[in-house]
Design a protein around this motif. Structure first.
Motif, PDB file in Angstrom:
ATOM      1  N   GLU A   1    -135.899 -31.041  64.770  1.00  0.00           N
ATOM      2  CA  GLU A   1    -135.508 -30.755  66.148  1.00  0.00           C
ATOM      3  C   GLU A   1    -136.705 -30.950  67.083  1.00  0.00           C
ATOM      4  OE1 GLU A   1    -133.537 -27.177  68.818  1.00  0.00           O
ATOM      5  OE2 GLU A   1    -133.748 -26.903  66.662  1.00  0.00           O
ATOM      6  N   GLU A   2    -137.870 -30.471  66.687  1.00  0.00           N
ATOM      7  CA  GLU A   2    -139.072 -30.619  67.509  1.00  0.00           C
ATOM      8  C   GLU A   2    -139.461 -32.080  67.674  1.00  0.00           C
ATOM      9  OE1 GLU A   2    -140.793 -28.282  69.272  1.00  0.00           O
ATOM     10  OE2 GLU A   2    -139.152 -26.960  68.695  1.00  0.00           O
ATOM     11  N   ALA A   3    -139.131 -32.913  66.701  1.00  0.00           N
ATOM     12  CA  ALA A   3    -139.436 -34.344  66.781  1.00  0.00           C
ATOM     13  C   ALA A   3    -138.390 -35.086  67.610  1.00  0.00           C
ATOM     14  CB  ALA A   3    -139.508 -34.947  65.382  1.00  0.00           C
ATOM     15  N   ARG A   4    -137.423 -34.354  68.107  1.00  0.00           N
ATOM     16  CA  ARG A   4    -136.361 -34.904  68.960  1.00  0.00           C
ATOM     17  C   ARG A   4    -135.459 -35.906  68.219  1.00  0.00           C
ATOM     18  NH1 ARG A   4    -138.500 -31.886  72.267  1.00  0.00           N
ATOM     19  NH2 ARG A   4    -139.859 -32.132  74.010  1.00  0.00           N
ATOM     20  N   ASP A   5    -135.335 -35.726  66.928  1.00  0.00           N
ATOM     21  CA  ASP A   5    -134.392 -36.521  66.146  1.00  0.00           C
ATOM     22  C   ASP A   5    -133.108 -35.698  66.048  1.00  0.00           C
ATOM     23  OD1 ASP A   5    -132.897 -37.908  64.274  1.00  0.00           O
ATOM     24  OD2 ASP A   5    -134.655 -38.465  63.077  1.00  0.00           O
ATOM     25  N   VAL A   6    -132.279 -35.848  67.059  1.00  0.00           N
ATOM     26  CA  VAL A   6    -131.086 -35.014  67.222  1.00  0.00           C
ATOM     27  C   VAL A   6    -130.158 -35.112  66.018  1.00  0.00           C
ATOM     28  CG1 VAL A   6    -129.009 -34.686  68.627  1.00  0.00           C
ATOM     29  CG2 VAL A   6    -131.219 -35.032  69.726  1.00  0.00           C
ATOM     30  N   MET A   7    -129.906 -36.311  65.548  1.00  0.00           N
ATOM     31  CA  MET A   7    -128.965 -36.477  64.441  1.00  0.00           C
ATOM     32  C   MET A   7    -129.498 -35.868  63.146  1.00  0.00           C
ATOM     33  SD  MET A   7    -126.194 -37.580  65.610  1.00  0.00           S
ATOM     34  CE  MET A   7    -125.290 -38.007  64.132  1.00  0.00           C
ATOM     35  N   GLN A   8    -130.759 -36.099  62.854  1.00  0.00           N
ATOM     36  CA  GLN A   8    -131.318 -35.538  61.623  1.00  0.00           C
ATOM     37  C   GLN A   8    -131.375 -34.012  61.703  1.00  0.00           C
ATOM     38  OE1 GLN A   8    -135.118 -37.101  60.403  1.00  0.00           O
ATOM     39  NE2 GLN A   8    -134.805 -36.442  58.298  1.00  0.00           N
ATOM     40  N   ALA A   9    -131.764 -33.497  62.843  1.00  0.00           N
ATOM     41  CA  ALA A   9    -131.807 -32.042  63.015  1.00  0.00           C
ATOM     42  C   ALA A   9    -130.398 -31.454  62.918  1.00  0.00           C
ATOM     43  CB  ALA A   9    -132.436 -31.691  64.358  1.00  0.00           C
ATOM     44  N   SER A  10    -129.443 -32.113  63.566  1.00  0.00           N
ATOM     45  CA  SER A  10    -128.060 -31.627  63.518  1.00  0.00           C
ATOM     46  C   SER A  10    -127.527 -31.642  62.093  1.00  0.00           C
ATOM     47  CB  SER A  10    -127.167 -32.471  64.430  1.00  0.00           C
ATOM     48  OG  SER A  10    -127.561 -32.312  65.775  1.00  0.00           O
ATOM     49  N   ALA A  11    -127.793 -32.702  61.356  1.00  0.00           N
ATOM     50  CA  ALA A  11    -127.334 -32.798  59.970  1.00  0.00           C
ATOM     51  C   ALA A  11    -127.926 -31.672  59.117  1.00  0.00           C
ATOM     52  CB  ALA A  11    -127.690 -34.159  59.388  1.00  0.00           C
ATOM     53  N   ALA A  12    -129.184 -31.350  59.339  1.00  0.00           N
ATOM     54  CA  ALA A  12    -129.818 -30.259  58.591  1.00  0.00           C
ATOM     55  C   ALA A  12    -129.188 -28.913  58.960  1.00  0.00           C
ATOM     56  CB  ALA A  12    -131.317 -30.237  58.862  1.00  0.00           C
ATOM     57  N   TYR A  13    -128.913 -28.721  60.232  1.00  0.00           N
ATOM     58  CA  TYR A  13    -128.265 -27.481  60.664  1.00  0.00           C
ATOM     59  C   TYR A  13    -126.844 -27.372  60.110  1.00  0.00           C
ATOM     60  CZ  TYR A  13    -132.012 -26.250  63.933  1.00  0.00           C
ATOM     61  OH  TYR A  13    -133.214 -25.885  64.495  1.00  0.00           O
ATOM     62  N   VAL A  14    -126.119 -28.491  60.066  1.00  0.00           N
ATOM     63  CA  VAL A  14    -124.766 -28.479  59.495  1.00  0.00           C
ATOM     64  C   VAL A  14    -124.821 -28.019  58.042  1.00  0.00           C
ATOM     65  CG1 VAL A  14    -122.862 -29.969  58.724  1.00  0.00           C
ATOM     66  CG2 VAL A  14    -123.727 -30.156  61.069  1.00  0.00           C
ATOM     67  N   LYS A  15    -125.755 -28.578  57.289  1.00  0.00           N
ATOM     68  CA  LYS A  15    -125.908 -28.192  55.881  1.00  0.00           C
ATOM     69  C   LYS A  15    -126.197 -26.692  55.773  1.00  0.00           C
ATOM     70  CE  LYS A  15    -128.307 -29.590  51.686  1.00  0.00           C
ATOM     71  NZ  LYS A  15    -129.311 -30.474  51.102  1.00  0.00           N
ATOM     72  N   ALA A  16    -127.065 -26.198  56.631  1.00  0.00           N
ATOM     73  CA  ALA A  16    -127.400 -24.770  56.618  1.00  0.00           C
ATOM     74  C   ALA A  16    -126.193 -23.912  56.996  1.00  0.00           C
ATOM     75  CB  ALA A  16    -128.566 -24.496  57.572  1.00  0.00           C
ATOM     76  N   ALA A  17    -125.463 -24.334  58.007  1.00  0.00           N
ATOM     77  CA  ALA A  17    -124.296 -23.567  58.462  1.00  0.00           C
ATOM     78  C   ALA A  17    -123.224 -23.507  57.384  1.00  0.00           C
ATOM     79  CB  ALA A  17    -123.742 -24.176  59.746  1.00  0.00           C
ATOM     80  N   LEU A  18    -123.004 -24.622  56.710  1.00  0.00           N
ATOM     81  CA  LEU A  18    -122.003 -24.633  55.632  1.00  0.00           C
ATOM     82  C   LEU A  18    -122.416 -23.712  54.493  1.00  0.00           C
ATOM     83  CD1 LEU A  18    -121.094 -28.424  55.570  1.00  0.00           C
ATOM     84  CD2 LEU A  18    -119.623 -26.531  56.326  1.00  0.00           C
ATOM     85  N   TRP A  19    -123.699 -23.699  54.178  1.00  0.00           N
ATOM     86  CA  TRP A  19    -124.174 -22.848  53.100  1.00  0.00           C
ATOM     87  C   TRP A  19    -124.060 -21.377  53.458  1.00  0.00           C
ATOM     88  CZ3 TRP A  19    -128.031 -19.226  52.598  1.00  0.00           C
ATOM     89  CH2 TRP A  19    -128.256 -18.767  51.292  1.00  0.00           C
ATOM     90  N   ILE A  20    -124.483 -21.028  54.657  1.00  0.00           N
ATOM     91  CA  ILE A  20    -124.543 -19.614  55.026  1.00  0.00           C
ATOM     92  C   ILE A  20    -123.198 -19.056  55.480  1.00  0.00           C
ATOM     93  CG2 ILE A  20    -125.163 -19.787  57.472  1.00  0.00           C
ATOM     94  CD1 ILE A  20    -127.413 -17.587  56.157  1.00  0.00           C
ATOM     95  N   GLY A  21    -122.255 -19.932  55.773  1.00  0.00           N
ATOM     96  CA  GLY A  21    -120.973 -19.505  56.328  1.00  0.00           C
ATOM     97  C   GLY A  21    -120.237 -18.455  55.531  1.00  0.00           C
ATOM     98  N   THR A  22    -120.241 -18.557  54.225  1.00  0.00           N
ATOM     99  CA  THR A  22    -119.540 -17.560  53.412  1.00  0.00           C
ATOM    100  C   THR A  22    -120.370 -16.297  53.208  1.00  0.00           C
ATOM    101  OG1 THR A  22    -120.334 -18.582  51.369  1.00  0.00           O
ATOM    102  CG2 THR A  22    -118.177 -19.286  52.178  1.00  0.00           C
ATOM    103  N   ARG A  23    -121.644 -16.353  53.564  1.00  0.00           N
ATOM    104  CA  ARG A  23    -122.523 -15.218  53.339  1.00  0.00           C
ATOM    105  C   ARG A  23    -122.804 -14.428  54.622  1.00  0.00           C
ATOM    106  NH1 ARG A  23    -123.307 -19.586  50.570  1.00  0.00           N
ATOM    107  NH2 ARG A  23    -123.876 -19.559  48.381  1.00  0.00           N
ATOM    108  N   ASP A  24    -122.931 -15.139  55.729  1.00  0.00           N
ATOM    109  CA  ASP A  24    -123.283 -14.498  56.998  1.00  0.00           C
ATOM    110  C   ASP A  24    -122.598 -15.254  58.135  1.00  0.00           C
ATOM    111  OD1 ASP A  24    -124.442 -13.392  59.259  1.00  0.00           O
ATOM    112  OD2 ASP A  24    -126.477 -13.444  58.470  1.00  0.00           O
ATOM    113  N   PRO A  25    -121.348 -14.904  58.432  1.00  0.00           N
ATOM    114  CA  PRO A  25    -120.597 -15.624  59.458  1.00  0.00           C
ATOM    115  C   PRO A  25    -121.256 -15.599  60.842  1.00  0.00           C
ATOM    116  CG  PRO A  25    -119.161 -14.120  58.263  1.00  0.00           C
ATOM    117  CD  PRO A  25    -120.557 -13.875  57.794  1.00  0.00           C
ATOM    118  N   THR A  26    -121.929 -14.526  61.181  1.00  0.00           N
ATOM    119  CA  THR A  26    -122.592 -14.443  62.487  1.00  0.00           C
ATOM    120  C   THR A  26    -123.700 -15.478  62.601  1.00  0.00           C
ATOM    121  OG1 THR A  26    -122.089 -12.079  62.580  1.00  0.00           O
ATOM    122  CG2 THR A  26    -123.800 -12.896  64.079  1.00  0.00           C
TER     123      THR A  26
END
Length: 187
Positions: A1-26
């Protein structure tokens, strides 16, 4: 995200959100919101539109858990549906519509919840999507139960339990919980 690579940062966040979704919905909700904000700066393209649709859809999906008012989530729902239609992704449109129904019941009407789930079922009719059909059957069971239509809820629950084994892991992950346990609890 700091490198301003929006797609790569977004893809990493998507992976994180999918992983944490069943554990911490907030936490998952906050990550999906971050993905949506990041992608606002990206030029429109099919990959950007798809990821934005996914982020909006998941924001809608988690809204009911966070108690977000339906009026607040409605613009996000509309954006997700516009993107789903533009991408011709009726699978996503059905799941997003179903999720919006859950947001409606959390802060409003059980009848609206039933109507949205029925609308979602209509969106995929005849499209050979057994996993999504099974998810919608499970959610429909909950919707009619919430609306107090007990005989219909028992019938819908029996039907949903017959098809719950068809739910693919990605769709179970989208729900954020085990649908078979949820159906048994409803019963």
């Amino acid at each position: 995200e700091e490198a301003r690579d929006v797609m790569q940062a977004s893809a990493a966040y998507v992976k994180a959100a999918l992983w944490i979704g069943t554990r911490d919905p907030t936490q998952a909700l906050e990550i999906w919101r971050r993905v949506r904000r990041l992608l606002e700066s990206a030029p429109a393209s099919p990959p950007v539109d798809y990821m934005t649709m996914m982020a909006c859809g998941q924001i809608v999906n988690y809204a009911w858990r966070a108690g977000i008012d339906a009026a607040e989530i409605e613009p996000v729902f509309q954006q997700a549906m516009t993107l789903a239609r533009n991408l011709k992704d009726m699978r996503a449109a059905a799941l997003i519509t179903m999720a919006y129904g859950r947001a409606l019941v959390a802060t409003g009407s059980a009848d609206d919840y039933v109507a949205k789930v029925e609308e979602a079922q209509h969106l995929i009719r005849g499209q050979a999507l057994p996993s999504v059909e099974a998810v919608l059957a499970a959610v429909y069971s909950h919707a009619v139960l919430t609306a107090g239509l007990l005989p219909a809820a028992l019938q819908a629950n029996t039907r949903a339990l017959t098809y719950v084994h068809l739910i693919e892991p990605r769709d179970s992950q989208t729900l954020g919980f085990n649908p078979e346990q949820w159906l048994n609890t409803q019963r």
